[in-house]
Write an enzyme that holds these catalytic residues in place. Structure first.
Site, PDB file in Angstrom:
ATOM      1  N   GLN A  80       9.648  -6.118  17.255  1.00  0.00           N
ATOM      2  CA  GLN A  80      10.919  -5.416  17.057  1.00  0.00           C
ATOM      3  C   GLN A  80      11.281  -4.591  18.279  1.00  0.00           C
ATOM      4  O   GLN A  80      10.466  -3.831  18.804  1.00  0.00           O
ATOM      5  CB  GLN A  80      10.891  -4.505  15.828  1.00  0.00           C
ATOM      6  CG  GLN A  80      12.297  -3.974  15.520  1.00  0.00           C
ATOM      7  CD  GLN A  80      12.344  -2.945  14.409  1.00  0.00           C
ATOM      8  OE1 GLN A  80      11.853  -1.841  14.575  1.00  0.00           O
ATOM      9  NE2 GLN A  80      12.952  -3.305  13.285  1.00  0.00           N
ATOM     10  N   CYS A 111      16.851   3.312  12.611  1.00  0.00           N
ATOM     11  CA  CYS A 111      16.062   4.544  12.728  1.00  0.00           C
ATOM     12  C   CYS A 111      16.947   5.770  12.497  1.00  0.00           C
ATOM     13  O   CYS A 111      17.958   5.945  13.182  1.00  0.00           O
ATOM     14  CB  CYS A 111      15.416   4.620  14.104  1.00  0.00           C
ATOM     15  SG  CYS A 111      14.387   6.086  14.329  1.00  0.00           S
ATOM     16  N   LYS A 153      18.285  -5.412  11.997  1.00  0.00           N
ATOM     17  CA  LYS A 153      18.088  -4.548  10.835  1.00  0.00           C
ATOM     18  C   LYS A 153      18.896  -3.274  11.019  1.00  0.00           C
ATOM     19  O   LYS A 153      18.907  -2.681  12.095  1.00  0.00           O
ATOM     20  CB  LYS A 153      16.605  -4.211  10.652  1.00  0.00           C
ATOM     21  CG  LYS A 153      16.315  -3.410   9.382  1.00  0.00           C
ATOM     22  CD  LYS A 153      14.838  -3.052   9.264  1.00  0.00           C
ATOM     23  CE  LYS A 153      14.601  -2.220   8.000  1.00  0.00           C
ATOM     24  NZ  LYS A 153      13.232  -1.703   7.918  1.00  0.00           N
ATOM     25  N   GLY A 216      14.152  -1.405   0.770  1.00  0.00           N
ATOM     26  CA  GLY A 216      14.312  -0.118   0.113  1.00  0.00           C
ATOM     27  C   GLY A 216      13.779  -0.118  -1.298  1.00  0.00           C
ATOM     28  O   GLY A 216      14.265  -0.864  -2.150  1.00  0.00           O
ATOM     29  N   ARG A 240       7.261   1.377   3.167  1.00  0.00           N
ATOM     30  CA  ARG A 240       6.339   2.383   2.662  1.00  0.00           C
ATOM     31  C   ARG A 240       5.513   1.919   1.464  1.00  0.00           C
ATOM     32  O   ARG A 240       4.429   2.450   1.213  1.00  0.00           O
ATOM     33  CB  ARG A 240       7.121   3.641   2.294  1.00  0.00           C
ATOM     34  CG  ARG A 240       7.749   4.343   3.497  1.00  0.00           C
ATOM     35  CD  ARG A 240       8.677   5.468   3.058  1.00  0.00           C
ATOM     36  NE  ARG A 240       9.735   4.985   2.200  1.00  0.00           N
ATOM     37  CZ  ARG A 240      10.219   5.629   1.137  1.00  0.00           C
ATOM     38  NH1 ARG A 240       9.714   6.807   0.803  1.00  0.00           N
ATOM     39  NH2 ARG A 240      11.189   5.115   0.417  1.00  0.00           N
TER      40      ARG A 240
END
Length: 380
Positions: A80, A111, A153, A216, A240
């Site tokens: 990336q 970001c 993204k 998400g 995450r």
């Protein structure tokens, strides 16, 4: 079987590991792939390395070059790029092509960190539609004639008053991106609250000529299936949710391909995974830095499991592989995976206003490259 095609890449699973600073290095990616093979019988998804700054790559910054390390059998190799400048983007992508550094280039426009957005980078940049398009076009131009697809993204937008994802998806596809991925939060949300999957569905309706991936709030196999069913997206990007659970990809792959979901590991099995992760980090960074890196992962691995304060404190300060072996040997190996270890992981933070350069919102057609936004270190 649920599959995903991104340009030349044929993936047997529509699951992508999201780049995460200080997490998705070669050690973590190797571990995820090993566990998917062991627990689901395949390594079928896409595992993206930590974000690399295009300027630092072109300038061959030693830390950045180390971050581009891939395992000897890792395929496809996914890298990336964070970038704000079309010329630097072209140079970085051309370097990746000419030196065979990767098989796939993803571009980060998501970001939300203030030090990035206040200079016009990350999730602030898609607001500048023409500049955004020029950057994507530069990467695509550099990879022409190769099998290296470029994907993009981004987030829903800067905040609730400044959504950019529909334009970003349209522009990226028009400029030759092979797929787009949406983290269904605004930059103002950071990682707080709930991802708005409805916006993934809107993007999927808006962008019809390339795959649309959703990101998400995917924390278990059911979440991935629900997102794809509710939004119609072509694949899912997991961040995450895999912290301290690198076996999650095996569960996702099994669920999305109609196979039985593997039983979550016991504490003894998790201890073995921690040992393997620590060894891989030591191989990549050296034992001293590898042990510093494993400490944050141990906190995620141990979430919900019983362990006394002395043992937890020891693990939080572990400094050698031998010490780690000793401490992990004190855990009860028969403890099953705890129910309360499910759900959100990592820092969520709180929503806040987005730091932007002065006058950033005045002209979305401005193509001036933001000054100093690409001087940050790779990894975020």
């Amino acid at each position: 079987m649920s599959r995903l095609r991104i340009g030349s890449l044929e993936l047997d699973s529509p699951v992508v590991l999201a780049p995460m600073a200080g997490v998705t290095n070669v050690a973590f990616r190797t571990l995820c792939r090993e566990l998917e093979l062991e627990r689901a019988g395949s390594t079928s998804g896409l595992y993206v390395c930590e974000m690399v700054t295009a300027r630092a790559l072109v300038e061959r910054h030693p830390v950045t070059m180390h971050m581009t390390t891939f395992g000897p059998t890792e395929t496809p190799r996914s890298l990336q790029l964070y970038t704000v400048d079309p010329d630097i983007t072209y140079a970085a992508a051309k370097m990746i092509v000419d030196e065979d550094l990767a098989d796939h280039i993803d571009m980060n426009f998501g970001c939300p960190v203030p030090k990035v957005t206040r200079k016009g980078g990350g999730s602030a940049l898609p607001y500048k539609r023409r500049l955004f398009g020029q950057i994507v076009a530069a990467a695509v131009r550099a990879t022409e004639g190769t099998d290296i697809p470029v994907t993009v993204k981004f987030r829903i937008g800067i905040d609730d008053e400044h959504h950019t994802h529909l334009d970003a998806g349209r522009i990226a596809a028009a400029e030759g991106a092979a797929a787009v991925a949406l983290h269904a939060r605004t930059a103002a949300q950071r990682y707080s609250g709930t991802a708005d999957w409805n916006e993934i569905a809107r993007l999927k309706e808006h962008v019809t000529d390339v795959p649309v991936l959703g990101n998400g709030d995917i924390f278990d196999a059911d979440d991935a299936a629900k997102m794809m069913e509710q939004t119609g997206c072509d694949g899912v990007v997991v961040g995450r949710g895999c912290l301290g659970r690198p076996w999650l990809f095996a569960e996702l792959s099994a669920a999305l391909n109609g196979r039985e979901i593997p039983t979550p590991p016991t504490l003894g099995e998790v201890a073995q995974i921690m040992r393997r992760h620590a060894r891989l980090l030591a191989d990549h960074h050296g034992e001293d830095k590898g042990m510093r890196e494993i400490r944050k992962h141990i906190a995620w691995y141990m979430r919900g499991f019983p362990a006394g304060s002395d043992l937890r404190n020891g693990l939080a300060r572990v400094s050698s592989l031998a010490e780690l072996d000793d401490l992990l040997g004190r855990l009860d190996p028969d403890v099953p995976f705890p129910r309360d270890a499910e759900g959100p992981r990592g820092r969520q933070g709180s929503p806040s206003s987005v730091a932007l350069p002065d006058g950033w919102l005045d002209d979305p057609e401005d193509t001036l490259v933001p000054a100093g936004a690409d001087m940050m270190h790779s990894g975020g």
